[in-house]
Design a protein around this motif. Structure first.
Motif, PDB file in Angstrom:
ATOM      1  N   SER A 145      88.459  17.688 -25.953  1.00  0.00           N
ATOM      2  CA  SER A 145      89.690  17.975 -25.210  1.00  0.00           C
ATOM      3  C   SER A 145      90.644  16.796 -25.277  1.00  0.00           C
ATOM      4  O   SER A 145      91.842  16.945 -25.542  1.00  0.00           O
ATOM      5  CB  SER A 145      89.356  18.290 -23.750  1.00  0.00           C
ATOM      6  OG  SER A 145      88.407  19.322 -23.667  1.00  0.00           O
ATOM      7  N   HIS A 146      90.136  15.603 -25.059  1.00  0.00           N
ATOM      8  CA  HIS A 146      90.996  14.428 -25.090  1.00  0.00           C
ATOM      9  C   HIS A 146      91.450  14.108 -26.505  1.00  0.00           C
ATOM     10  O   HIS A 146      92.528  13.543 -26.702  1.00  0.00           O
ATOM     11  CB  HIS A 146      90.268  13.240 -24.471  1.00  0.00           C
ATOM     12  CG  HIS A 146      90.149  13.352 -22.989  1.00  0.00           C
ATOM     13  ND1 HIS A 146      89.566  12.388 -22.201  1.00  0.00           N
ATOM     14  CD2 HIS A 146      90.540  14.338 -22.128  1.00  0.00           C
ATOM     15  CE1 HIS A 146      89.602  12.753 -20.937  1.00  0.00           C
ATOM     16  NE2 HIS A 146      90.192  13.940 -20.867  1.00  0.00           N
ATOM     17  N   ALA A 147      90.617  14.454 -27.497  1.00  0.00           N
ATOM     18  CA  ALA A 147      91.046  14.271 -28.876  1.00  0.00           C
ATOM     19  C   ALA A 147      92.263  15.155 -29.175  1.00  0.00           C
ATOM     20  O   ALA A 147      93.236  14.715 -29.807  1.00  0.00           O
ATOM     21  CB  ALA A 147      89.904  14.605 -29.836  1.00  0.00           C
ATOM     22  N   LEU A 148      92.216  16.400 -28.696  1.00  0.00           N
ATOM     23  CA  LEU A 148      93.337  17.306 -28.907  1.00  0.00           C
ATOM     24  C   LEU A 148      94.579  16.818 -28.170  1.00  0.00           C
ATOM     25  O   LEU A 148      95.682  16.790 -28.733  1.00  0.00           O
ATOM     26  CB  LEU A 148      92.959  18.712 -28.433  1.00  0.00           C
ATOM     27  CG  LEU A 148      94.055  19.769 -28.517  1.00  0.00           C
ATOM     28  CD1 LEU A 148      94.517  19.954 -29.960  1.00  0.00           C
ATOM     29  CD2 LEU A 148      93.572  21.090 -27.934  1.00  0.00           C
TER      30      LEU A 148
ATOM     31  N   SER B 146      92.753  20.081 -17.335  1.00  0.00           N
ATOM     32  CA  SER B 146      92.214  20.065 -18.694  1.00  0.00           C
ATOM     33  C   SER B 146      91.052  19.076 -18.740  1.00  0.00           C
ATOM     34  O   SER B 146      91.131  17.992 -19.330  1.00  0.00           O
ATOM     35  CB  SER B 146      93.306  19.664 -19.684  1.00  0.00           C
ATOM     36  OG  SER B 146      92.827  19.777 -21.001  1.00  0.00           O
ATOM     37  N   LEU B 147      89.973  19.453 -18.106  1.00  0.00           N
ATOM     38  CA  LEU B 147      88.824  18.576 -17.925  1.00  0.00           C
ATOM     39  C   LEU B 147      88.019  18.460 -19.216  1.00  0.00           C
ATOM     40  O   LEU B 147      87.917  19.404 -19.992  1.00  0.00           O
ATOM     41  CB  LEU B 147      87.932  19.142 -16.822  1.00  0.00           C
ATOM     42  CG  LEU B 147      86.656  18.370 -16.492  1.00  0.00           C
ATOM     43  CD1 LEU B 147      86.983  17.121 -15.712  1.00  0.00           C
ATOM     44  CD2 LEU B 147      85.722  19.249 -15.677  1.00  0.00           C
TER      45      LEU B 147
ATOM     46  N   LEU C 250      88.418   5.233 -26.547  1.00  0.00           N
ATOM     47  CA  LEU C 250      89.161   5.232 -27.807  1.00  0.00           C
ATOM     48  C   LEU C 250      89.679   6.604 -28.206  1.00  0.00           C
ATOM     49  O   LEU C 250      90.530   6.701 -29.099  1.00  0.00           O
ATOM     50  CB  LEU C 250      88.263   4.694 -28.933  1.00  0.00           C
ATOM     51  CG  LEU C 250      87.881   3.215 -28.873  1.00  0.00           C
ATOM     52  CD1 LEU C 250      86.922   2.882 -29.999  1.00  0.00           C
ATOM     53  CD2 LEU C 250      89.127   2.331 -28.950  1.00  0.00           C
ATOM     54  N   THR C 251      89.187   7.654 -27.567  1.00  0.00           N
ATOM     55  CA  THR C 251      89.502   9.009 -28.026  1.00  0.00           C
ATOM     56  C   THR C 251      90.997   9.301 -28.016  1.00  0.00           C
ATOM     57  O   THR C 251      91.579   9.693 -29.039  1.00  0.00           O
ATOM     58  CB  THR C 251      88.756  10.043 -27.171  1.00  0.00           C
ATOM     59  OG1 THR C 251      87.351   9.863 -27.336  1.00  0.00           O
ATOM     60  CG2 THR C 251      89.126  11.457 -27.589  1.00  0.00           C
ATOM     61  N   LEU C 252      91.641   9.135 -26.875  1.00  0.00           N
ATOM     62  CA  LEU C 252      93.073   9.430 -26.776  1.00  0.00           C
ATOM     63  C   LEU C 252      93.904   8.581 -27.745  1.00  0.00           C
ATOM     64  O   LEU C 252      94.673   9.120 -28.541  1.00  0.00           O
ATOM     65  CB  LEU C 252      93.547   9.242 -25.338  1.00  0.00           C
ATOM     66  CG  LEU C 252      93.375  10.433 -24.378  1.00  0.00           C
ATOM     67  CD1 LEU C 252      93.645  10.007 -22.948  1.00  0.00           C
ATOM     68  CD2 LEU C 252      94.321  11.555 -24.770  1.00  0.00           C
ATOM     69  N   PRO C 253      93.777   7.243 -27.713  1.00  0.00           N
ATOM     70  CA  PRO C 253      94.623   6.449 -28.622  1.00  0.00           C
ATOM     71  C   PRO C 253      94.304   6.649 -30.096  1.00  0.00           C
ATOM     72  O   PRO C 253      95.212   6.644 -30.932  1.00  0.00           O
ATOM     73  CB  PRO C 253      94.344   5.004 -28.173  1.00  0.00           C
ATOM     74  CG  PRO C 253      93.058   5.044 -27.445  1.00  0.00           C
ATOM     75  CD  PRO C 253      93.000   6.393 -26.807  1.00  0.00           C
ATOM     76  N   ALA C 254      93.014   6.820 -30.451  1.00  0.00           N
ATOM     77  CA  ALA C 254      92.659   6.984 -31.860  1.00  0.00           C
ATOM     78  C   ALA C 254      93.241   8.275 -32.425  1.00  0.00           C
ATOM     79  O   ALA C 254      93.842   8.290 -33.512  1.00  0.00           O
ATOM     80  CB  ALA C 254      91.142   6.975 -32.020  1.00  0.00           C
ATOM     81  N   ALA C 255      93.070   9.378 -31.696  1.00  0.00           N
ATOM     82  CA  ALA C 255      93.646  10.644 -32.153  1.00  0.00           C
ATOM     83  C   ALA C 255      95.168  10.580 -32.190  1.00  0.00           C
ATOM     84  O   ALA C 255      95.806  11.145 -33.088  1.00  0.00           O
ATOM     85  CB  ALA C 255      93.184  11.777 -31.242  1.00  0.00           C
ATOM     86  N   ALA C 256      95.750   9.868 -31.227  1.00  0.00           N
ATOM     87  CA  ALA C 256      97.208   9.743 -31.192  1.00  0.00           C
ATOM     88  C   ALA C 256      97.731   8.969 -32.392  1.00  0.00           C
ATOM     89  O   ALA C 256      98.758   9.332 -32.985  1.00  0.00           O
ATOM     90  CB  ALA C 256      97.637   9.058 -29.895  1.00  0.00           C
ATOM     91  N   VAL C 257      97.041   7.899 -32.777  1.00  0.00           N
ATOM     92  CA  VAL C 257      97.489   7.096 -33.926  1.00  0.00           C
ATOM     93  C   VAL C 257      97.431   7.911 -35.218  1.00  0.00           C
ATOM     94  O   VAL C 257      98.378   7.909 -36.020  1.00  0.00           O
ATOM     95  CB  VAL C 257      96.632   5.819 -34.040  1.00  0.00           C
ATOM     96  CG1 VAL C 257      96.879   5.127 -35.369  1.00  0.00           C
ATOM     97  CG2 VAL C 257      96.938   4.872 -32.893  1.00  0.00           C
TER      98      VAL C 257
END
Length: 433
Positions: free
Chosen positions: A106-109, A275-276, A312-319
């Motif tokens: 979810s956080h990756a998306l 969005s848990l 790292l999930t949110l920032p890595a997917a965002a980058v």
């Protein structure tokens, strides 16, 4: 069906691919503890989870609304942005699956969506209040709440189960564990399948196929449910191994407590539109249940690696998503280049995974390092443990010496009281009558 352009069709297919990876990436959330305790056979557990994921996809659309018309502003968002977001999410899912870490799909998306939206339209494209209240706060609260509830539930189950026979309690909790695992699978379909529904709906709005603010069409709900169920049916065995036996050693009572706590947290968040991350909730519940048994421990070295992956999930997917969006600005060539990069990366990760295969046949085999390596907390507790005093050691030694001496005296006394046997001589021949 709405008018679908070629680019929009590519985005929808990519979204369903993400949903598929979400399915096998998060199978462990529902079935890891059930498999590790032996309540269900691996293949049976995975098939059951797949069916219930499909059913759960039809239960609500509140989370889909959060994704499609809450997290980012629909104005100015193009289908290319959605495609870039999905590229970042898929690659992060596959990398963490390869190393066996239960990170949040979810956080990756959402990280991919945020990164691509910011790269395309600036910081104003993201609704900060929604990001904080419905994404970041639940991300922190979910493992804490689920862990505390699971630890308390485990303590209660052991207290109640102590009055029953060992075999009776184990059998009963295994049955309860199967039921609670089904509830987690249902909750996972309700929460995670909706994220793909929301992202497809957002793409349809961005492509002009739907009006702004529209709910997910029926065909979107059906396709998202089918994709996540198909992915779940394959089983994410690497992550199942980590959650089932890599974090802690679970008994049926603990598995039942962990899954019941996680299911309640996920279903409550779905009804509120949060969005848990089901991974956060289930992992926190597993650790809490591990600490709920007397003498139970958590392998904090594995947990620490998992926490780092979460951060790292949110920032890595965002980058990755922002980079993909910048490449696609060049036009059709850029879009084709990103598509080729995504396909090539997926194939490469799959080839690497074949070097060490983890499947239903060896999912419960714990690697020696994972079984023997003490965690940080366990090592610290051992270091500060109070050693026995010299007096206690002397007392123990004196007690042992006294017991040995008493035993020796007793043996001598017994020998002294028993008369010695006369030496045996050959019997004389009988006298003649």
């Amino acid at each position: 069906m709405e008018h679908i352009t070629l680019l929009l069709g590519i985005v929808i297919i990519t979204a369903l691919v993400f949903d598929f990876t979400n399915g096998f990436h998060d199978t462990a959330n529902a079935m890891a503890t059930t498999i590790s305790t032996g309540a269900l056979k691996p293949k049976t557990a995975v098939a059951m989870s797949a069916v219930l994921n499909l059913v759960g996809a039809f239960m609500s659309v509140e989370v889909a609304k959060t994704i499609s018309k809450g997290l980012v502003n629909e104005e100015g968002i193009q289908p290319e942005v959605i495609f870039a977001a999905l590229v970042g999410a898929i690659l992060w899912n596959l990398v963490t699956w390869l190393v066996g870490l239960p990170s949040s799909s979810s956080h990756a998306l959402m990280g991919g969506l945020i990164g691509a939206a910011v790269a395309s339209a600036g910081l104003d494209a993201v609704n900060g209040s929604v990001l904080v209240t419905k994404v970041l706060i639940p991300a922190v609260a979910a493992p804490i709440v689920a862990g505390a509830a699971a630890m308390l539930a485990a303590k209660v189950t052991y207290k109640i189960g102590g009055k029953l026979g060992g075999k009776t309690a184990t059998k009963g909790y295994r049955a309860g564990q199967i039921a609670s695992a089904g509830l987690v699978s249902l909750a996972h379909g309700t929460n995670d399948a909706q994220k793909t529904m929301g992202i497809i709906t957002l793409a349809l709005v961005a492509g002009g196929a739907l009006e702004s603010g529209a709910n997910p069409p029926v065909w979107v709900i059906v396709s998202a449910g089918m994709a996540i169920a198909l992915g779940t049916s394959l089983g994410g065995w690497r992550i199942i191994r980590t959650m089932g036996s890599g974090l802690t050693d679970l008994q049926p009572q603990q598995g039942f407590a962990a899954q019941t706590a996680a299911a309640n947290v996920i279903l409550a968040s779905s009804s509120l539109g949060f969005s848990l991350s089901t991974t956060h909730a289930c992992s926190g519940a597993v650790m809490g249940a591990g600490l709920g048994r007397k003498g139970g421990v958590v392998r904090w070295s594995t947990a620490t690696r998992m926490f780092i992956a979460w951060g790292l999930t949110l920032p890595a997917a965002a980058v990755v998503a922002s980079g993909a969006e910048l490449v696609m600005r060049t036009g059709d060539i850029g879009i084709a280049a990103v598509a080729v990069f995504l396909i090539g990366s997926c194939v490469a990760i799959w080839v690497i995974s074949r070097r060490q295969v983890v499947g239903h046949h060896n999912v419960n085999d714990v690697e020696p390092t994972a079984a023997e390596e003490p965690g940080v907390v366990t090592t610290a507790m051992a270091a500060v443990a109070v050693p026995p005093t010299v007096a206690a050691e002397a007392t123990a030694a004196g007690t042992a010496s006294t017991a040995a001496a008493a035993s020796a005296v007793t043996d001598e006394e017994l020998k002294a009281t028993i008369p010695a046997a006369a030496p045996t001589t050959p019997a004389a021949p009988a006298a003649a009558v």
